[in-house]
Enzyme design. Structure first.
Site, PDB file in Angstrom:
ATOM      1  N   ASP A 326     -23.523 107.564  72.167  1.00 29.07           N
ATOM      2  CA  ASP A 326     -23.206 108.432  71.030  1.00 29.07           C
ATOM      3  C   ASP A 326     -22.669 109.809  71.459  1.00 29.07           C
ATOM      4  OD1 ASP A 326     -22.943 108.877  68.343  1.00 29.07           O
ATOM      5  OD2 ASP A 326     -25.064 109.203  67.924  1.00 29.07           O
ATOM      6  N   LYS A 375     -27.882 105.951  63.710  1.00 28.00           N
ATOM      7  CA  LYS A 375     -27.548 107.366  63.909  1.00 28.00           C
ATOM      8  C   LYS A 375     -28.807 108.215  63.854  1.00 28.00           C
ATOM      9  CE  LYS A 375     -23.466 109.252  64.142  1.00 28.00           C
ATOM     10  NZ  LYS A 375     -22.685 109.142  65.364  1.00 28.00           N
ATOM     11  N   LYS A 416     -16.394 117.628  58.658  1.00 31.06           N
ATOM     12  CA  LYS A 416     -17.834 117.440  58.495  1.00 31.06           C
ATOM     13  C   LYS A 416     -18.565 118.763  58.272  1.00 31.06           C
ATOM     14  CE  LYS A 416     -20.936 115.884  61.704  1.00 31.06           C
ATOM     15  NZ  LYS A 416     -21.434 114.792  62.518  1.00 31.06           N
ATOM     16  N   LYS A 488     -25.331 112.055  72.980  1.00 27.82           N
ATOM     17  CA  LYS A 488     -26.499 112.456  72.183  1.00 27.82           C
ATOM     18  C   LYS A 488     -27.798 111.808  72.641  1.00 27.82           C
ATOM     19  CE  LYS A 488     -25.137 111.860  67.811  1.00 27.82           C
ATOM     20  NZ  LYS A 488     -23.978 112.475  67.247  1.00 27.82           N
TER      21      LYS A 488
HETATM   22  P1  NAD Z   1     -13.572 105.554  62.383  1.00 33.66           P
HETATM   23  O1  NAD Z   1     -14.297 104.729  61.372  1.00 33.66           O
HETATM   24  O2  NAD Z   1     -12.462 106.407  61.920  1.00 33.66           O
HETATM   25  O3  NAD Z   1     -13.012 104.632  63.553  1.00 33.66           O
HETATM   26  C1  NAD Z   1     -13.661 103.488  63.995  1.00 33.66           C
HETATM   27  C2  NAD Z   1     -12.614 102.396  64.207  1.00 33.66           C
HETATM   28  O4  NAD Z   1     -13.267 101.278  64.775  1.00 33.66           O
HETATM   29  C3  NAD Z   1     -11.967 101.908  62.921  1.00 33.66           C
HETATM   30  O5  NAD Z   1     -10.579 101.991  63.025  1.00 33.66           O
HETATM   31  C4  NAD Z   1     -12.443 100.463  62.789  1.00 33.66           C
HETATM   32  O6  NAD Z   1     -11.468  99.643  62.200  1.00 33.66           O
HETATM   33  C5  NAD Z   1     -12.706 100.105  64.228  1.00 33.66           C
HETATM   34  N1  NAD Z   1     -13.663  99.028  64.498  1.00 33.66           N
HETATM   35  C6  NAD Z   1     -14.817  98.711  63.889  1.00 33.66           C
HETATM   36  N2  NAD Z   1     -15.406  97.661  64.477  1.00 33.66           N
HETATM   37  C7  NAD Z   1     -14.606  97.293  65.506  1.00 33.66           C
HETATM   38  C8  NAD Z   1     -14.673  96.310  66.504  1.00 33.66           C
HETATM   39  N3  NAD Z   1     -15.681  95.440  66.539  1.00 33.66           N
HETATM   40  N4  NAD Z   1     -13.688  96.242  67.405  1.00 33.66           N
HETATM   41  C9  NAD Z   1     -12.644  97.105  67.386  1.00 33.66           C
HETATM   42  N5  NAD Z   1     -12.518  98.070  66.458  1.00 33.66           N
HETATM   43  C10 NAD Z   1     -13.491  98.170  65.529  1.00 33.66           C
HETATM   44  O7  NAD Z   1     -14.710 106.420  63.077  1.00 33.66           O
HETATM   45  P2  NAD Z   1     -14.539 107.701  64.049  1.00 33.66           P
HETATM   46  O8  NAD Z   1     -14.697 108.933  63.226  1.00 33.66           O
HETATM   47  O9  NAD Z   1     -13.358 107.549  64.895  1.00 33.66           O
HETATM   48  O10 NAD Z   1     -15.872 107.563  64.904  1.00 33.66           O
HETATM   49  C11 NAD Z   1     -15.972 106.483  65.807  1.00 33.66           C
HETATM   50  C12 NAD Z   1     -17.401 106.299  66.291  1.00 33.66           C
HETATM   51  O11 NAD Z   1     -17.783 107.426  67.048  1.00 33.66           O
HETATM   52  C13 NAD Z   1     -18.437 106.136  65.168  1.00 33.66           C
HETATM   53  O12 NAD Z   1     -19.381 105.162  65.511  1.00 33.66           O
HETATM   54  C14 NAD Z   1     -19.102 107.461  65.156  1.00 33.66           C
HETATM   55  O13 NAD Z   1     -20.437 107.420  64.679  1.00 33.66           O
HETATM   56  C15 NAD Z   1     -19.052 107.838  66.614  1.00 33.66           C
HETATM   57  N6  NAD Z   1     -19.201 109.271  66.802  1.00 33.66           N
HETATM   58  C16 NAD Z   1     -18.264 110.125  66.298  1.00 33.66           C
HETATM   59  C17 NAD Z   1     -18.440 111.481  66.447  1.00 33.66           C
HETATM   60  C18 NAD Z   1     -17.411 112.451  65.928  1.00 33.66           C
HETATM   61  O14 NAD Z   1     -16.375 112.026  65.447  1.00 33.66           O
HETATM   62  N7  NAD Z   1     -17.616 113.732  66.035  1.00 33.66           N
HETATM   63  C19 NAD Z   1     -19.568 111.967  67.097  1.00 33.66           C
HETATM   64  C20 NAD Z   1     -20.503 111.068  67.583  1.00 33.66           C
HETATM   65  C21 NAD Z   1     -20.292 109.721  67.450  1.00 33.66           C
END
Ligand code: NAD
Length: 532
Positions: A326, A375, A416, A488
């Protein structure tokens, strides 16, 4: 071949400037450090303190351990494959790397902005190297210059997504970057199409079903899926002439997989469970297995327990690198800095109330209870080690109250909001409340972390060490806990403690890199000029 063309095998990639020359920007002047064409070899004495308790008193014994380090100097050509390439993070980090590589400037209502790597420890922070020989002035150098390191501009990017949208359209869907910047990178982004991915609907929220139009056949674990992903990695490596590939999961947060005896508790059981199509093997674990078997580092940027015990054991068996979990981007990064500061200042933190709302697809996925739970777990344990370290303020097993709430609010998009209240007991029964409001584009905080994780993980593939006198050099442990600063819920080798305090995590990163080139940590005792 024309720049940014789609390759005949269906892969697209970004290429432009040829990889930068890997030249050392720092030379260590010591008989303990030897530079050869291929390597930097150093001797390093690690000073620690062994503590025992005797008759109610602590006995501290200074200890010295001598190590030999070896760093390969050639970085080579590196590929980054993102799982979730078409997501907010995937499209944002790709566009940003293209913009940096091309040195782009774009117009905004505040005037022109130029591409940068702000938010990346490796690319935008410095470390104190030492003091100027004559004046004693502090010399700080970019983190990136300490050893020959991968430059993100040189990365070849590709990856998978269950959504077939090309990466330019995905960038529009993400609604993160300025239109004027998007227009400058649109053409080459449109040529990038994510590879079909593994999709087991039970693991992510039902509300993601609509975008899943780019999936590999089969909705439960199978060796065919593992092999499919392995050949994707091989093809990507081959078609771009890469020396190395690193894979990162930046796809949706999955629900936790149940850890079940006989299913995912050992490497052998996990492989059997994959063959049998067991329902508790997640897509992210399938990616982890494929990468481990392919000898490619795999980093998990989401909170779920991708690295079930069987996956960790498999990585150890194959000597493959894994890291997670994370990305630590906004609220938790502030928390691990502020709580570290408060408790080390002797203030008794008694409660933390953390509330977020966000309106991007991550928020939509997290509006489902099981995914939110992943989360919540990763956000909840981040102060434990700092509390446990202060036995003056806290009794054994005493913890501050800690609550985390996340709500989906489509209107704010990727912007956010995180609101935190820290409540502490201070001197003589008094109280202190600190309220924090944190607002920014989530993906602009996460993207530099993706870059740091790939640069540091790549660096770790080129470092080996041994105890002085041993004949064989070895690699670091499969679980790269040195990546903790960016994560995290840091994964550590089984049986070793997790450190969340941000300052300690940064020192670990800095000091391991210094040790590799034979330099001791900077102790900061030079602050006392008269003494030293
Ligand atoms: P998002 O939903 O915009 O992007 C995720 C992408 O993954 C989507 O395009 C979706 O179609 C794809 N996906 C889902 N399952 C899949 C699979 N099995 N194989 C391939 N692709 C798949 O989300 P995001 O804002 O880009 O965040 C991505 C991840 O990072 C999330 O899990 C989020 O919790 C984690 N994260 C983000 C942040 C941040 O943006 N600041 C911080 C910590 C963790």
């Amino acid at each position: 071949m024309a720049p940014h063309a789609e390759l005949s095998n269906g892969y697209s990639h970004i290429y432009g400037i040829p990889p930068q020359e890997n030249k050392d920007l720092l030379e260590v002047n010591s008989p303990n450090v030897v530079y050869t064409d291929r390597e930097i070899k150093s001797k390093y004495v690690y000073h620690t303190t062994a503590v025992s308790k005797s008759g109610g008193r602590y006995v501290a014994t200074p200890k010295e351990t001598a190590y030999d380090f070896k760093v390969e100097r050639k970085v080579g050509k590196v590929g980054l494959m993102l799982v979730g390439l078409g997501g907010n993070n995937g499209s944002t980090v790709t566009a940003s790397i293209i913009a940096n590589r091309r040195g782009l400037t774009w117009d905004t209502r505040e005037g022109p902005k130029t591409a940068n790597y702000y938010g990346s420890v490796v690319m935008a922070s410095t470390m104190k190297l030492g003091n100027e020989a004559k004046t004693g002035d502090e010399i700080n150098i970019p983190f990136h210059d300490v050893m020959p390191m991968l430059h993100p501009n040189d990365l070849v990017i590709g990856g998978w997504d269950i959504s077939s949208m090309n990466v330019a359209a995905a960038m529009d869907r993400a609604a993160v970057l300025e239109p004027s910047l998007k227009n400058l990178v649109r053409k080459e982004m449109a040529e990038m199409k994510p590879l079909p991915s593994v999709y087991y609907p039970d693991f992510i929220a039902a509300n993601q079903g609509e975008r899943a139009d780019n999936v590999i056949e089969g909705s439960k674990a199978s060796m065919a899926h593992v092999e499919h992903l392995r050949s994707d990695i091989k093809n990507f490596k081959q078609s771009h002439g890469l020396d190395k590939v690193i894979v990162q999961w930046t796809a949706n947060t999955e629900r936790f997989a149940d850890v079940v005896e006989g299913v995912n508790d050992t490497a052998d059981n996990l492989m059997k469970a994959v063959e049998q199509g067991h329902a508790e093997v997640s897509p992210s674990t399938i990616f982890a297995i494929a990468c481990i078997l392919e000898g490619v580092p795999f980093i998990n940027g989401s909170p779920q327990n991708t690295f079930v015990p069987g996956a960790i054991e498999l990585a150890e068996k194959h000597g493959a690198f894994i890291g997670g979990d994370d990305f630590k981007s906004g609220q938790t990064k502030m928390k691990s800095a502020l709580v570290d500061f408060m408790i080390n200042a002797g203030l008794k933190l008694t409660s933390i109330a953390s509330y977020n709302h966000l309106g991007n697809n991550d928020g939509l996925n997290l509006s489902s209870q099981k995914q939110f739970r992943s989360k919540e777990i990763s956000k909840s344990n981040v102060v434990d080690d700092m509390v446990a370290a202060n036995s003056v303020l806290y009794e054994k097993d005493e913890h501050p109250n800690h609550t985390v709430v996340i709500k989906y609010m489509p209107a704010v998009g990727d912007n956010k909001r995180a609101l935190d209240e820290y409540y502490a007991e201070i001197f003589m029964g008094g109280h202190q409340s600190i309220s924090m409001f944190n607002s920014c584009e989530d993906s602009l905080l996460a993207s530099p972390l993706i870059i740091d994780l790939v640069v540091v993980a790549e660096m770790m593939t080129r470092i080996s060490w041994k105890l002085e006198g041993d004949s064989e050099y070895k690699k670091f442990h499969s679980v790269l806990s040195v990546l903790s600063y960016m994560l995290k819920a840091p994964l550590t080798p089984p049986g070793t403690p997790v450190v969340n305090a941000l300052a300690k995590q940064r020192s670990a990163l800095t000091n391991i890199f210094r040790a590799c080139i034979g330099l001791q940590p900077e102790s900061d005792m030079t602050l006392e000029h008269k003494l030293f």
